[in-house]
Design an enzyme around this catalytic site. Structure first.
Site, PDB file in Angstrom:
ATOM      1  N   ALA A  65       0.857  -1.181   0.000  1.00 33.30           N
ATOM      2  CA  ALA A  65       0.000   0.000   0.000  1.00 33.30           C
ATOM      3  C   ALA A  65       0.893   1.232   0.000  1.00 33.30           C
ATOM      4  O   ALA A  65       2.043   1.178   0.448  1.00 33.30           O
ATOM      5  CB  ALA A  65      -0.881  -0.009   1.238  1.00 33.30           C
ATOM      6  N   GLY A 109       0.635  -5.190   0.869  1.00 32.57           N
ATOM      7  CA  GLY A 109      -0.584  -5.306   0.066  1.00 32.57           C
ATOM      8  C   GLY A 109      -0.334  -5.955  -1.291  1.00 32.57           C
ATOM      9  O   GLY A 109      -1.249  -6.535  -1.887  1.00 32.57           O
ATOM     10  N   GLU A 112      -0.465  -9.542  -0.613  1.00 28.82           N
ATOM     11  CA  GLU A 112      -1.870  -9.849  -0.307  1.00 28.82           C
ATOM     12  C   GLU A 112      -2.726  -9.851  -1.577  1.00 28.82           C
ATOM     13  O   GLU A 112      -3.644 -10.658  -1.710  1.00 28.82           O
ATOM     14  CB  GLU A 112      -2.397  -8.829   0.713  1.00 28.82           C
ATOM     15  CG  GLU A 112      -1.750  -9.016   2.079  1.00 28.82           C
ATOM     16  CD  GLU A 112      -2.031  -7.877   3.046  1.00 28.82           C
ATOM     17  OE1 GLU A 112      -1.915  -6.699   2.637  1.00 28.82           O
ATOM     18  OE2 GLU A 112      -2.365  -8.167   4.207  1.00 28.82           O
ATOM     19  N   GLU A 132       5.004  -5.225   6.981  1.00 29.10           N
ATOM     20  CA  GLU A 132       4.267  -4.151   7.665  1.00 29.10           C
ATOM     21  C   GLU A 132       4.789  -3.879   9.069  1.00 29.10           C
ATOM     22  O   GLU A 132       4.751  -2.750   9.551  1.00 29.10           O
ATOM     23  CB  GLU A 132       2.769  -4.495   7.735  1.00 29.10           C
ATOM     24  CG  GLU A 132       2.025  -4.393   6.412  1.00 29.10           C
ATOM     25  CD  GLU A 132       2.008  -5.679   5.607  1.00 29.10           C
ATOM     26  OE1 GLU A 132       2.869  -6.554   5.839  1.00 29.10           O
ATOM     27  OE2 GLU A 132       1.129  -5.795   4.727  1.00 29.10           O
TER      28      GLU A 132
HETATM   29  C1  HXC Z   1       4.946   4.279  -1.495  1.00 30.90           C
HETATM   30  C2  HXC Z   1       6.832   3.313  -2.353  1.00 30.90           C
HETATM   31  C3  HXC Z   1       6.510   2.075  -1.754  1.00 30.90           C
HETATM   32  C4  HXC Z   1       5.287   2.007  -1.008  1.00 30.90           C
HETATM   33  C5  HXC Z   1       8.372   1.847  -2.802  1.00 30.90           C
HETATM   34  N1  HXC Z   1       8.000   3.101  -2.986  1.00 30.90           N
HETATM   35  N2  HXC Z   1       7.485   1.180  -2.052  1.00 30.90           N
HETATM   36  N3  HXC Z   1       6.066   4.394  -2.229  1.00 30.90           N
HETATM   37  N4  HXC Z   1       4.564   3.137  -0.909  1.00 30.90           N
HETATM   38  N5  HXC Z   1       4.853   0.890  -0.443  1.00 30.90           N
HETATM   39  C6  HXC Z   1       8.701   4.140  -3.740  1.00 30.90           C
HETATM   40  C7  HXC Z   1       9.918   4.652  -3.008  1.00 30.90           C
HETATM   41  O1  HXC Z   1       9.559   5.617  -2.051  1.00 30.90           O
HETATM   42  C8  HXC Z   1      10.731   5.221  -4.136  1.00 30.90           C
HETATM   43  O2  HXC Z   1      10.200   6.481  -4.494  1.00 30.90           O
HETATM   44  C9  HXC Z   1      10.437   4.276  -5.282  1.00 30.90           C
HETATM   45  O3  HXC Z   1       9.219   3.608  -4.951  1.00 30.90           O
HETATM   46  C10 HXC Z   1      11.523   3.226  -5.452  1.00 30.90           C
HETATM   47  O4  HXC Z   1      11.705   2.583  -4.214  1.00 30.90           O
HETATM   48  P1  HXC Z   1      13.164   2.434  -3.535  1.00 30.90           P
HETATM   49  O5  HXC Z   1      12.941   2.191  -2.086  1.00 30.90           O
HETATM   50  O6  HXC Z   1      14.064   3.557  -3.907  1.00 30.90           O
HETATM   51  O7  HXC Z   1      13.678   1.108  -4.272  1.00 30.90           O
HETATM   52  P2  HXC Z   1      14.629  -0.026  -3.701  1.00 30.90           P
HETATM   53  O8  HXC Z   1      15.788   0.602  -2.959  1.00 30.90           O
HETATM   54  O9  HXC Z   1      14.945  -0.913  -4.855  1.00 30.90           O
HETATM   55  O10 HXC Z   1      13.770  -0.822  -2.612  1.00 30.90           O
HETATM   56  C11 HXC Z   1      12.637  -1.528  -3.022  1.00 30.90           C
HETATM   57  C12 HXC Z   1      11.802  -1.931  -1.789  1.00 30.90           C
HETATM   58  C13 HXC Z   1      11.508  -0.678  -0.925  1.00 30.90           C
HETATM   59  C14 HXC Z   1      12.579  -2.966  -0.952  1.00 30.90           C
HETATM   60  C15 HXC Z   1      10.524  -2.588  -2.300  1.00 30.90           C
HETATM   61  O11 HXC Z   1      10.971   0.335  -1.770  1.00 30.90           O
HETATM   62  C16 HXC Z   1      10.543  -0.921   0.198  1.00 30.90           C
HETATM   63  O12 HXC Z   1      10.891  -1.493   1.231  1.00 30.90           O
HETATM   64  N6  HXC Z   1       9.290  -0.471   0.020  1.00 30.90           N
HETATM   65  C17 HXC Z   1       8.277  -0.560   1.046  1.00 30.90           C
HETATM   66  C18 HXC Z   1       7.741  -1.941   1.172  1.00 30.90           C
HETATM   67  C19 HXC Z   1       6.691  -2.061   2.270  1.00 30.90           C
HETATM   68  O13 HXC Z   1       6.970  -1.719   3.437  1.00 30.90           O
HETATM   69  N7  HXC Z   1       5.483  -2.491   1.899  1.00 30.90           N
HETATM   70  C20 HXC Z   1       4.386  -2.570   2.847  1.00 30.90           C
HETATM   71  C21 HXC Z   1       3.554  -1.307   2.814  1.00 30.90           C
HETATM   72  S1  HXC Z   1       2.246  -1.348   3.978  1.00 30.90           S
HETATM   73  P3  HXC Z   1      11.156   7.761  -4.739  1.00 30.90           P
HETATM   74  O14 HXC Z   1      10.185   8.873  -4.978  1.00 30.90           O
HETATM   75  O15 HXC Z   1      11.999   7.925  -3.509  1.00 30.90           O
HETATM   76  O16 HXC Z   1      11.956   7.381  -5.946  1.00 30.90           O
HETATM   77  C22 HXC Z   1       1.050  -2.300   3.281  1.00 30.90           C
HETATM   78  C23 HXC Z   1      -0.213  -2.492   4.073  1.00 30.90           C
HETATM   79  C24 HXC Z   1      -1.261  -3.227   3.294  1.00 30.90           C
HETATM   80  O17 HXC Z   1       1.168  -2.795   2.196  1.00 30.90           O
HETATM   81  C25 HXC Z   1      -2.570  -3.351   4.038  1.00 30.90           C
HETATM   82  C26 HXC Z   1      -3.547  -2.322   3.657  1.00 30.90           C
HETATM   83  C27 HXC Z   1      -4.979  -2.564   4.145  1.00 30.90           C
END
Ligand code: HXC
Length: 258
Positions: A65, A109, A112, A132
């Site tokens: 998400a 997400g 999921e 998360e």
């Molecule tokens: C918003 C995101 C994002 C996310 C990545 N980006 N994941 N933006 N939400 N979930 C964006 C980054 O901010 C970045 O933007 C660009 O995508 C590239 O990501 P990087 O981090 O620079 O890439 P990399 O170093 O290759 O790392 C990839 C990654 C990392 C390991 C996937 O991005 C990461 O850990 N992302 C978050 C993963 C996460 O925590 N997911 C769970 C979310 S909570 P910029 O602008 O800086 O270039 C969830 C809850 C669901 O999903 C339930 C809901 C009901």
């Protein structure tokens, strides 16, 4: 219909949805999930479509998400908006099968969403995770419920509590994905599997989806009874007559209800 966050195409008898927020690694927001729901409505209503593929990019199926959008949420914001989940169940209620074709990250997400689909085909680059906990939240779109059903309680606890990622090999071994293919063949393989499904009798395809899903929603005796009733009802189909006649006559079946 034009979409902002997804691309929608038809390939033969297959509906293809591509998540399309490449700069944010396909992070999921309400618009994107609402658009998937609308695309599924259209594919479900289209007699020319027998199966659906949902895919992302080479780098990410979806990285979860959209964290930026959620960062300042209060409890009331989360509750009232039901962020990204207000239309989530549409994936589950779609009566035509949906294959998730996953390359790169399928996190939070994203994992999921893949699990809400009926089949996951993974590229050898796929990485699954429920990170998360690192954000001070927990999975909210089925991670704590679908993952244990797919990979066992121990592995689901491990994934959700440590936030570690599972690569494609481990995911296949654990039963999360149905097959692994080379990354450059992912879409072709997923489309071919979907086209195979779309070549069978649509009512039978739908009955199978409904019956397998029943395994998750009921006890064994109830599920077996459901399957038996649906099995018997298949003998009311023209396509059963055609399928069996074709076998006996040693020819390919021509299913009417495709
Ligand atoms: C918003 C995101 C994002 C996310 C990545 N980006 N994941 N933006 N939400 N979930 C964006 C980054 O901010 C970045 O933007 C660009 O995508 C590239 O990501 P990087 O981090 O620079 O890439 P990399 O170093 O290759 O790392 C990839 C990654 C990392 C390991 C996937 O991005 C990461 O850990 N992302 C978050 C993963 C996460 O925590 N997911 C769970 C979310 S909570 P910029 O602008 O800086 O270039 C969830 C809850 C669901 O999903 C339930 C809901 C009901």
């Amino acid at each position: 219909m034009s979409y902002e966050n997804i691309l929608v195409e038809t390939r033969g008898r297959v509906g293809l949805i591509t998540l399309n927020r490449p700069k944010a690694l396909n992070a999921l927001n309400d618009t994107l999930v609402d658009e998937i729901s609308a695309a599924l409505d259209a594919f479900e209503a289209d007699d020319g479509i027998g199966a659906i593929v949902v895919t992302g990019s080479e780098k990410a199926f979806a990285a979860g998400a959209d964290i930026g959008a959620m960062a300042k949420f209060s409890y009331m914001d989360a509750y009232l908006t039901d962020y990204i989940t207000r239309n989530w169940e549409r994936i589950k209620t779609c009566r035509k099968p949906i294959i998730a074709a996953v390359a790169g990250y399928a996190l939070g997400g994203g994992c999921e969403m893949a699990m809400a689909c009926d089949v996951i085909i993974a590229a050898d680059t796929a990485k699954f995770g429920q990170p998360e906990i690192k954000l001070g939240i927990l999975p909210g779109a089925g991670g704590t419920q679908r993952l244990p059903r797919a990979v066992s309680k121990a592995k689901a606890m491990d994934m959700c509590l440590t936030a570690r990622m599972m690569d494609a090999t481990e995911a296949e071994r654990a039963g999360l994905v149905s097959r692994i293919v080379p990354a450059d063949k992912l879409l072709d393989e997923a489309l071919a599997a979907a086209e195979t499904i779309a070549g069978f009798s649509l009512p039978v395809v739908m009955m199978i989806k409904e019956s397998v899903n029943r395994a998750y929603e009921s006890g064994l005796s109830e599920g077996l009874l459901f399957e038996r009733r649906v099995f018997h009802s298949a003998f009311a189909l023209d396509d059963q007559k055609e399928g069996m006649a074709a076998f006996v006559e040693k020819r390919a079946p021509q299913f009417k209800h495709r």
